[in-house]
Each structure stands twice: as structure tokens, then as C-alpha cells.
Design an enzyme around this catalytic site. Structure first.
Site, PDB file in Angstrom:
ATOM      1  NE  ARG A  83      -2.307   1.252   3.632  1.00 36.47           N
ATOM      2  CZ  ARG A  83      -2.985   1.081   4.778  1.00 36.47           C
ATOM      3  NH1 ARG A  83      -4.272   0.795   4.743  1.00 36.47           N
ATOM      4  NH2 ARG A  83      -2.381   1.211   5.940  1.00 36.47           N
ATOM      5  CE  LYS A 180      -1.677   4.798   6.833  1.00 37.76           C
ATOM      6  NZ  LYS A 180      -2.693   5.532   7.592  1.00 37.76           N
ATOM      7  CD  GLU A 213     -11.334   6.381   5.304  1.00 39.76           C
ATOM      8  OE1 GLU A 213     -10.669   5.340   5.411  1.00 39.76           O
ATOM      9  OE2 GLU A 213     -11.031   7.303   4.529  1.00 39.76           O
TER      10      GLU A 213
HETATM   11  C1  LIG Z   1      -8.135   7.007   7.041  1.00 41.14           C
HETATM   12  C2  LIG Z   1      -7.851   5.603   7.442  1.00 41.14           C
HETATM   13  N1  LIG Z   1      -8.744   4.639   7.154  1.00 41.14           N
HETATM   14  C3  LIG Z   1      -8.536   3.356   7.509  1.00 41.14           C
HETATM   15  C4  LIG Z   1      -7.385   2.980   8.192  1.00 41.14           C
HETATM   16  C5  LIG Z   1      -7.174   1.550   8.581  1.00 41.14           C
HETATM   17  O1  LIG Z   1      -6.121   0.979   7.837  1.00 41.14           O
HETATM   18  P1  LIG Z   1      -5.185  -0.165   8.430  1.00 41.14           P
HETATM   19  O2  LIG Z   1      -6.067  -1.306   8.773  1.00 41.14           O
HETATM   20  O3  LIG Z   1      -4.281  -0.475   7.302  1.00 41.14           O
HETATM   21  O4  LIG Z   1      -4.509   0.379   9.622  1.00 41.14           O
HETATM   22  C6  LIG Z   1      -6.427   3.954   8.514  1.00 41.14           C
HETATM   23  C7  LIG Z   1      -5.201   3.609   9.224  1.00 41.14           C
HETATM   24  O5  LIG Z   1      -4.175   3.481   8.649  1.00 41.14           O
HETATM   25  C8  LIG Z   1      -6.654   5.298   8.113  1.00 41.14           C
HETATM   26  O6  LIG Z   1      -5.761   6.249   8.398  1.00 41.14           O
END
Ligand SMILES: Cc1ncc(COP(=O)(O)O)c(C=O)c1O
Length: 331
Positions: A83, A180, A213
Site C-alpha cells: 500500500r 495514505k 470511514e
Molecule cells: C483514514 C484511514 N482509514 C482506515 C485505516 C485503517 O487501515 P489499516 O487497517 O491499514 O490500519 C487507517 C489507518 O491506517 C486510516 O488512516
């Protein structure tokens, strides 16, 4: 005669001494940092610094990712790295090292921290080189890795569940939600708004009225007819935890606790009528949400699917096939 200057102009030695003196108690849980600027790892928090002209600092032109170190293993490192590289491509940041080299640097930095339980967060930035917008002025991308004690959420999140609100903060447009990047201002504001309103967190809703989210986690639901439903990943971050939980949840279908696992748009009304609501994320793990905008979700108590998924997640962190990467500690 002009006024006497009160702000000292410091020598390098004085500045270093002041950096050391400025280390605050919370930095005790910053165990190690790799910096491509230094070409090495430091363990003194005073030295865990960035150049001011790094475009990550003044333009937010950087991407990052975070994984967990558990029992001396990194959970889902490869998925997080994939990712990270996708984010870098979307942000037009060239990789300063190969994927394999970055993976090695991450593992070496964890080894240098000597920690067997921690968080590892790493950033790829357009790099230093000036104060403009375009990264064409940068001398080269920079890569940083930080090992620190992970975010600690209260036990009550898991035993009693969280309370959330619909955030008034606008959701990021789909492209920006999927990268991200270090532009987390909306995410920060969701958390601050939730705290101001006396609840634990907030939910981003998109302009269509569909569930997005949380600020650093994904959100899912269990319908009253036992279907686990997760929003599509085209307008939100593709959570590594959520993707894994959607696979592990199939076991609950086999066991009869769930009837199906579906990824689709979820309206706010549908979400509020659910039997269970859950957060998934590397830092929050799997946590039940029991109240949304002052209304109970289901019976207002953590439900059986949240508990079963948390147990599957725990087991996966201990022995998940293909999910655990050993750290090359030296002792
Ligand atoms: C905006 C956002 N959504 C979802 C997630 C959950 O992602 P992960 O399961 O990879 O931590 C995160 C955390 O990284 C995030 O910052």
C-alpha cells in the site's frame, strides 16, 4: 541604538545541547529512527529530526504507513509495504530504494530498537531541496522509519464499546482518501470534534450520504440478518486490517455466526439500523461501536461478531499464515 537581541544565535554545539535538553518525557517511547538523510539509525530522541526544507514538512508531499510489531514479528508488513508503494506512485514520489531495501531498513530499525512489541511507521517524502511546491527542486526522496510504542486505546473500547458521531468534517475526495499521504488535517479534525462532543470518534460520510470511514480506521456493520457489510474501497483507504478481517470473517460464515460477507455501499440509515457496528484498523484492531449520534446500535452492547472477529484477529497476530515477518534481532 537598536534593541538588545534576546534570542540567541546558537552554535552547532549549543543547538545540539538544546535539542537534547528539549527531549520531553513522552519521547521515552520513541525507540529508534532511521533517516535516509543520516544514512543510519539513531536511538537518541534528540536526533529524531527532519530538515525544515523537506517537502514533507512544509508541503505535506509525503506518504506513510504503519504496521505493528508483535512478539518480535511484524504483522502484515508486506501488505502495508504494497500500500505504501501504491501511495508513493499516486503522490508521484520516486522510490529512493527498492522495495526489498526499504523492507530491510524497516526490519533493521526494529532490530536496533530491541522492541518486541511496538509500532513501526515509515514515511517516503519528496525530500529536501527548497521551499517551492514542485518536487523538481528536491535533491532526492527521503525515507524515514520510526519505532515507537503504539497508540494505546482504553480497555473499555473493547469491553464496553465506543460511541461515535457523524462528523461534520468533509470527507476527502476519493483520490485523496485512497492515498495514505501525510495530509491528515481532516482526520485530526474528526477526532477533535468527537472529543469536543464527548464521544470517542467520528465517522466520515460521503456526499452521497454513504458511510465512509473513521479517522484512522475502517468501519463495518453486521445487519440484523447476520451479514457483515463493509463499504466499497473506491472512496476510502483500503485498510489492511479490514481486508484481512473480510477474509477471516468467512470462517464465521462456516461456523454459522454470519450468513455472508458483502462489500457494498452502505447508507447512513442502513448503518444505524444494524445489529453491530465495528471499527477495523492497525491501531484499534477490532472494536465494537455501541452508539452512533446518541442512538444505540443494536442492543447498545458489544455484539458476538465483534468478539469473534477480535479473537480471529488475535490468533492471526500470533500465527497467521503469511502474515508474520520475523525481525532480525541481534541478541
Ligand atoms: C483514514 C484511514 N482509514 C482506515 C485505516 C485503517 O487501515 P489499516 O487497517 O491499514 O490500519 C487507517 C489507518 O491506517 C486510516 O488512516
Amino acid at each position: 541604538m537598536g534593541q538588545t537581541a534576546t534570542i540567541p544565535v546558537l552554535s552547532s554545539e549549543e543547538a545540539l545541547a538544546r535539542l537534547k535538553a528539549a527531549v520531553h518525557p513522552k519521547a521515552q517511547t520513541y525507540y529508534a529512527m532511521y533517516s535516509s538523510i543520516l544514512g543510519g539509525i539513531v536511538t537518541d530522541p534528540a536526533l529524531m529530526v527532519l530538515p525544515m526544507d523537506d517537502h514533507m514538512v512544509h508541503r505535506g508531499h509525503a506518504v506513510f504507513d504503519t504496521a505493528a510489531v508483535v512478539n518480535g514479528m511484524v504483522y502484515q508488513l508486506d501488505q502495508h509495504l504494497d500500500r505504501f508503494i501504491r501511495s508513493a506512485e499516486m503522490a508521484k514520489i520516486p522510490l529512493p530504494f527498492s522495495r526489498e531495501q526499504m523492507r530491510e531498513i524497516i526490519l533493521e530499525t526494529i532490530a536496533a530498537s530491541k522492541q518486541r512489541k511496538a509500532s513501526v511507521r515509515y514515511w517516503l517524502s519528496a525530500g529536501p531541496g527548497g521551499f517551492g511546491l514542485s518536487s523538481s527542486e528536491c535533491v532526492g526522496s527521503s525515507f524515514y522509519v520510526m519505532i515507537f510504542a503504539g497508540l494505546q486505546y482504553p480497555d473499555s473500547y473493547y469491553t464496553e464499546g465506543l460511541r461515535v458521531i457523524t462528523s461534520t468534517v468533509p470527507i476527502k475526495p476519493p483520490f485523496f482518501a485512497r492515498v495514505k499521504s501525510t495530509n491528515y488535517l481532516p482526520n485530526v479534525l474528526v477526532v477533535l470534534e468527537a472529543k469536543e462532543k464527548g464521544v470517542d470518534s467520528g465517522i466520515f460520510i460521503d456526499e452521497r450520504g454513504m458511510v465512509g470511514e473513521g479517522p484512522n480506521m475502517n468501519v463495518a456493520f453486521v445487519t440484523k440478518d447476520q451479514v457483515l457489510r463493509h463499504p466499497k474501497f473506491d472512496r476510502i483507504l483500503s485498510g489492511i486490517t479490514a481486508q484481512r478481517m473480510l477474509v477471516l470473517a468467512r470462517r464465521l460464515v462456516e461456523q454459522g455466526l454470519l450468513k455472508d460477507v458483502v462489500v457494498d455501499d452502505i447508507s447512513v440509515e442502513e448503518g444505524k439500523a444494524a445489529a453491530e457496528m465495528l471499527f477495523f484498523g492497525s491501531s484499534i484492531k477490532v472494536a465494537p461501536i455501541v452508539e452512533w449520534d446518541g442512538q444505540p446500535i443494536g442492543n447498545g452492547k458489544p455484539g458476538p461478531v465483534a468478539k469473534a472477529l477480535y479473537e480471529l484477529w488475535l490468533e492471526d497476530q500470533q500465527k497467521g499464515e503469511g502474515q508474520l515477518i520475523p525481525v532480525p534481532y541481534r541478541d
